[in-house]
Design a protein around this motif. Structure first.
Motif, PDB file in Angstrom:
ATOM      1  N   LYS A   7       0.830  -1.208   0.000  1.00 39.56           N
ATOM      2  CA  LYS A   7       0.000   0.000   0.000  1.00 39.56           C
ATOM      3  C   LYS A   7       0.862   1.255   0.000  1.00 39.56           C
ATOM      4  N   ASN A  67      -5.897  -1.796  -7.206  1.00 42.95           N
ATOM      5  CA  ASN A  67      -5.549  -1.174  -5.931  1.00 42.95           C
ATOM      6  C   ASN A  67      -4.447  -1.935  -5.194  1.00 42.95           C
ATOM      7  N   ASN A  68      -3.381  -1.213  -4.862  1.00 43.82           N
ATOM      8  CA  ASN A  68      -2.216  -1.727  -4.139  1.00 43.82           C
ATOM      9  C   ASN A  68      -1.443  -2.813  -4.888  1.00 43.82           C
TER      10      ASN A  68
END
Length: 142
Positions: A16, A65-66
């Protein structure tokens, strides 16, 4: 025929944290751009400003995402214009493996080779930013 730049590196930070550092303008400005804008959402436009002469634009072409973040150049110098670059991230023990690529260069010219060198230096700056909190002033980045 097209040419591509590839660099892999390990960063002692969470996926992240690395994803945020490569996709959020407030972080990009700490290791790459002079000033940038954009949102990490598919097809969103980013402005990557390095100087008045190098005020470039691109669009998010892939995002997970991430995990993955890719930009396709839309306004830049001629060598960069047909290119896309991005980051794929994987957790390896307590580190994140960053797989960087910058693809679709049309010529194996000086600019291509110089950009490969610059990316290596900038990615090292990204690593130092995330691991040690080091922000190199824009004027001192190669």
């Amino acid at each position: 025929m097209s040419y591509s730049i590839y660099h892999n590196l390990l960063i002692k930070a969470s996926q992240k944290a690395v994803f945020d550092a490569v996709s959020q303008p407030k972080h990009l400005d700490n290791w790459w751009t002079l000033k940038s804008s954009g949102k990490p959402e598919l097809n969103t436009e980013y402005n990557l400003n390095f100087t008045d002469d190098y005020n470039w634009f691109c669009k998010v072409s892939k995002i997970e995402n991430n995990q993955s973040f890719y930009l396709k150049m839309t306004k830049s110098d001629e060598d960069w214009k047909p290119t896309s670059f991005g980051f794929d991230l994987e957790t390896k023990n307590d580190e994140t493996l960053v797989k960087f690529s910058h693809i679709n260069w049309q010529e194996d010219n000086h600019h291509f080779k110089h950009s490969s060198f610059c990316w290596a230096m900038l990615l090292n700056g990204l690593k130092n930013y995330l691991e040690k909190g080091i922000i190199i002033p824009f004027e001192e980045r190669n």
